[in-house]
Design an enzyme around this catalytic site. Structure first.
Site, mmCIF file in Angstrom:
data_model
loop_
_atom_site.group_PDB
_atom_site.id
_atom_site.type_symbol
_atom_site.label_atom_id
_atom_site.label_comp_id
_atom_site.label_asym_id
_atom_site.label_seq_id
_atom_site.Cartn_x
_atom_site.Cartn_y
_atom_site.Cartn_z
ATOM 1 N N ASP A 55 0.868 -1.179 0.000
ATOM 2 C CA ASP A 55 0.000 0.000 0.000
ATOM 3 C C ASP A 55 0.904 1.228 0.000
ATOM 4 O O ASP A 55 2.030 1.161 -0.500
ATOM 5 C CB ASP A 55 -0.933 -0.036 1.217
ATOM 6 C CG ASP A 55 -2.266 0.652 0.937
ATOM 7 O OD1 ASP A 55 -2.239 1.817 0.492
ATOM 8 O OD2 ASP A 55 -3.324 0.046 1.169
ATOM 9 N N HIS B 191 2.267 1.971 -3.143
ATOM 10 C CA HIS B 191 1.343 2.930 -3.759
ATOM 11 C C HIS B 191 1.859 4.360 -3.692
ATOM 12 O O HIS B 191 1.099 5.301 -3.871
ATOM 13 C CB HIS B 191 -0.033 2.843 -3.091
ATOM 14 C CG HIS B 191 -0.740 1.561 -3.356
ATOM 15 N ND1 HIS B 191 -2.020 1.301 -2.921
ATOM 16 C CD2 HIS B 191 -0.351 0.443 -4.049
ATOM 17 C CE1 HIS B 191 -2.377 0.081 -3.300
ATOM 18 N NE2 HIS B 191 -1.381 -0.458 -3.983
#
Length: 609
Positions: free
Chosen positions: A435, A458
């Site tokens: 993430d 991310h």
């Protein structure tokens, strides 16, 4: 900075006193009637020699020559008139049968002695017949510990060997300042209840360079232990080094291993937190299984070091998966954490989630809440169930040389999440996760990020923001000299597409390198992942004064710069300066909605502001 004055090891805590005794008077037990034949009880002769040494006002030695000396139960009592008594043993002390001393607490007792040194010698507890009795399930006495020290100070026990004790070999109880070195303990692996060294209700104990082979705990640590240092010990066979059994209603109950270690860490923390002087908890090499644990303040001093050389291992997600966090530091000022590995063991939870089974949300590996002046250096986190490191309601945090690793498909494993905090720096760190490498939540003020490598992951994200209406804003954020490799996003600001009173202002993104990043530069103000309570609405987050300077590299998609701002609250004060992003060796594209700003220097893709 001066080194800390007090150091604590997991189960343990150090300050030890090492002294040398120079005896002037010598008392040979043979001169008092002892017989080295292994058959004649020499207890009275030993007590007479002890009485002479204890009564001496000058340093004294009790001399035990070579040979085997049978001793009945014996107690060497203090206080003595001098604090330098040397018990020098070249021979072997032999215990009587368990039928003689098996109902006693101990065979040999030293009580209320200050400055005793024991050098050399062998204690033969002759416990084999008692073990056989117990293993056969017969009605047997419990047995006696071979040697017990109570209420004594400044002890040195050097080169002592204990074999075949009926019960524990050596017990330290209610003592202060004990150094044990070159100890050798031997009993079979089937000898019941034969702890090697048991320590409790004592302070400043050191056990070093010793070998322990026994049928129970090599070292057991009981209640009330403060400042215990264990180093250079070989254990095996045996039950390891243990925070000891509990005594409850007369029943002996072993704590499960992870609970035992958790209680040991909590005990160490309680001591350093109460200390009025700088203090250190030292976690040696090895893997330490910990259940959910909270290190709570406020503490009495503002210089606590947590120095970790080993790995802290989380239990299964079935145990902690419904908790907010695995490890929690709460309202501590002046904490420093150096080194160490946190193993969140999240892979089974990832598999559960990816298979769309019914799984708990998971726990963040470590959360810091309400902290002041926090330093985290050289910490590694692997496979966290949820976010790896969370900083919440903190003031003054420095993070450097952080390493975070989780697979790129690991869900919701933000590397570092910040919110409701101010005065934070993170530098020279490497984050690979599933993430956001760094996520910046509401209420963040004065954050400096520099020298961070991100990928996979991310990217670095401000947001998501605006999930609730009354949300504090984000301001004075600097992200510089960062590299993104194969990430989903690079530099992103993300807000929910619905009403909110929050804001983002005073943001600098500069000197960033993009390596095949899907969306290198993104502002997304229409975030609505569940498509509930936000479709058709406009983000209330006001974004202003955001500067992108010297952003270079490659995009994995054609649109490398995308500003999708709120129709009701357009992005204002956006500055693009010296940007060069390409897609497949060609200039990339940019896309803008409701974004107002200006361009400086050479910008590619061409600006759409």
């Amino acid at each position: 900075m001066a080194p800390p004055k007090t150091t604590f090891v997991v189960h343990t805590l150090l300050v030890f006193i090492l002294f040398t005794t120079l005896a002037k008077a010598a008392y040979n037990v043979l001169d008092f009637g002892a017989k080295a034949d292994g058959q004649t009880d020499s207890a009275k002769a030993f007590l007479a020699a002890w009485s002479a040494a204890c009564s001496s006002t000058s340093p004294a030695t009790v001399h035990v020559p070579s040979g085997r000396f049978l001793l009945n139960r014996v107690a060497f009592q203090g206080p003595c008139k001098n604090s330098k008594i040397n018990f020098r043993m070249f021979g072997t002390l032999v215990a009587p049968s368990y039928t003689v001393i098996g109902t006693s607490n101990q065979w040999i007792l030293f009580n209320q002695v200050d400055g005793l040194s024991i050098n050399g010698g062998i204690l033969d507890g002759q416990g084999t017949r008692l073990w056989a009795c117990k293993l056969a399930g017969k009605n047997c006495p419990l047995g006696a510990a071979s040697i017990v020290f109570t209420k004594s100070k400044n002890l040195l026990i050097n080169g002592l060997t204990s074999i075949n004790s009926e019960l524990a070999h050596m017990v330290i109880n209610g003592c202060e300042g004990v150094t044990m070195q070159n100890i050798k303990i031997s009993a079979t692996d089937v000898s019941p209840n034969t702890d090697g060294i048991h320590v409790q209700m004592s302070n400043n104990i050191a056990i070093t360079q010793s070998t322990i082979k026994t049928g129970d705990d090599c070292i057991s640590i009981g209640p009330g232990m403060v400042n215990l240092w264990i180093e250079g010990v070989i254990c095996g066979p045996g039950h390891g080094i243990s925070q000891s059994s509990l005594q409850c209603g007369g029943l002996r109950r072993k704590i499960r291993r992870k609970d035992r270690l958790t209680k040991a860490f909590q005990a160490a923390w309680a001591v350093v937190c109460r200390s009025t002087k700088p203090a250190t908890i030292r976690v040696p090499r090895g893997r330490f299984l910990l259940n959910r644990i909270a290190f709570k303040g406020p503490c009495k001093n503002t210089k606590i070091n947590f120095r970790i050389y080993g790995t802290l291992v989380a239990p299964s997600y079935n145990v902690i998966g419904t908790a907010n966090q695995w490890i929690w530091f709460y309202k501590v000022e002046g904490l420093s954490i150096y080194g160490g590995v946190l193993d969140g063991q999240g892979t089974n939870l990832y598999a559960c989630k990816l298979a769309r089974k019914r799984c708990p949300g998971g726990a963040a590996s470590v959360m810091f809440f309400g902290m002041k002046n926090l330093l985290i250096s050289g910490l590694t986190s692997i496979n966290s169930e949820l976010a790896h490191i969370v900083i919440n309601y903190c003031n003054g945090v420095r993070m450097s040389s952080i390493k975070i690793t989780a697979p790129d498909e690991s869900p919701n494993t933000d590397g570092i999440h910040f919110q409701m905090s101010k005065g934070i720096t993170i530098t020279k760190s490497n984050i690979k996760t599933g993430d956001d490498c760094i996520s910046i939540g509401p209420g963040m003020v004065n954050l400096w990020v520099e020298g961070v490598f991100c990928g996979p992951g991310h990217g670095i994200s401000i947001g998501s923001l605006g999930k609730v209406v009354d949300e504090p804003g984000v301001q004075n954020i600097t992200v510089r000299s960062v590299t993104f490799s194969g990430t989903q996003n690079g530099l992103r600001i993300k807000t929910w597409g619905r009403h909110s009173k929050g804001f983002v202002k005073g943001v600098v993104f500069e000197h960033a390198v993009m390596q095949n990043v899907r969306y290198p530069v993104v502002i997304d103000q229409n975030y609505c992942p569940t498509m509930k309570n936000c479709p058709g609405q406009h983000s209330g987050i006001k974004i202003s004064d955001v500067r992108y300077n010297n952003i270079r590299g490659t995009s994995a998609t054609e649109v490398a710069v995308k500003f999708d701002c709120s129709q009701r609250n357009p992005c204002r004060g956006i500055v693009l300066q010296d940007v060069k992003l390409t897609y497949k060796n060609k200039p990339a594209l940019s896309s803008c909605k409701h974004a107002v700003g200006k361009v400086k220097g050479v910008v590619s893709p061409p600006s759409c502001l």
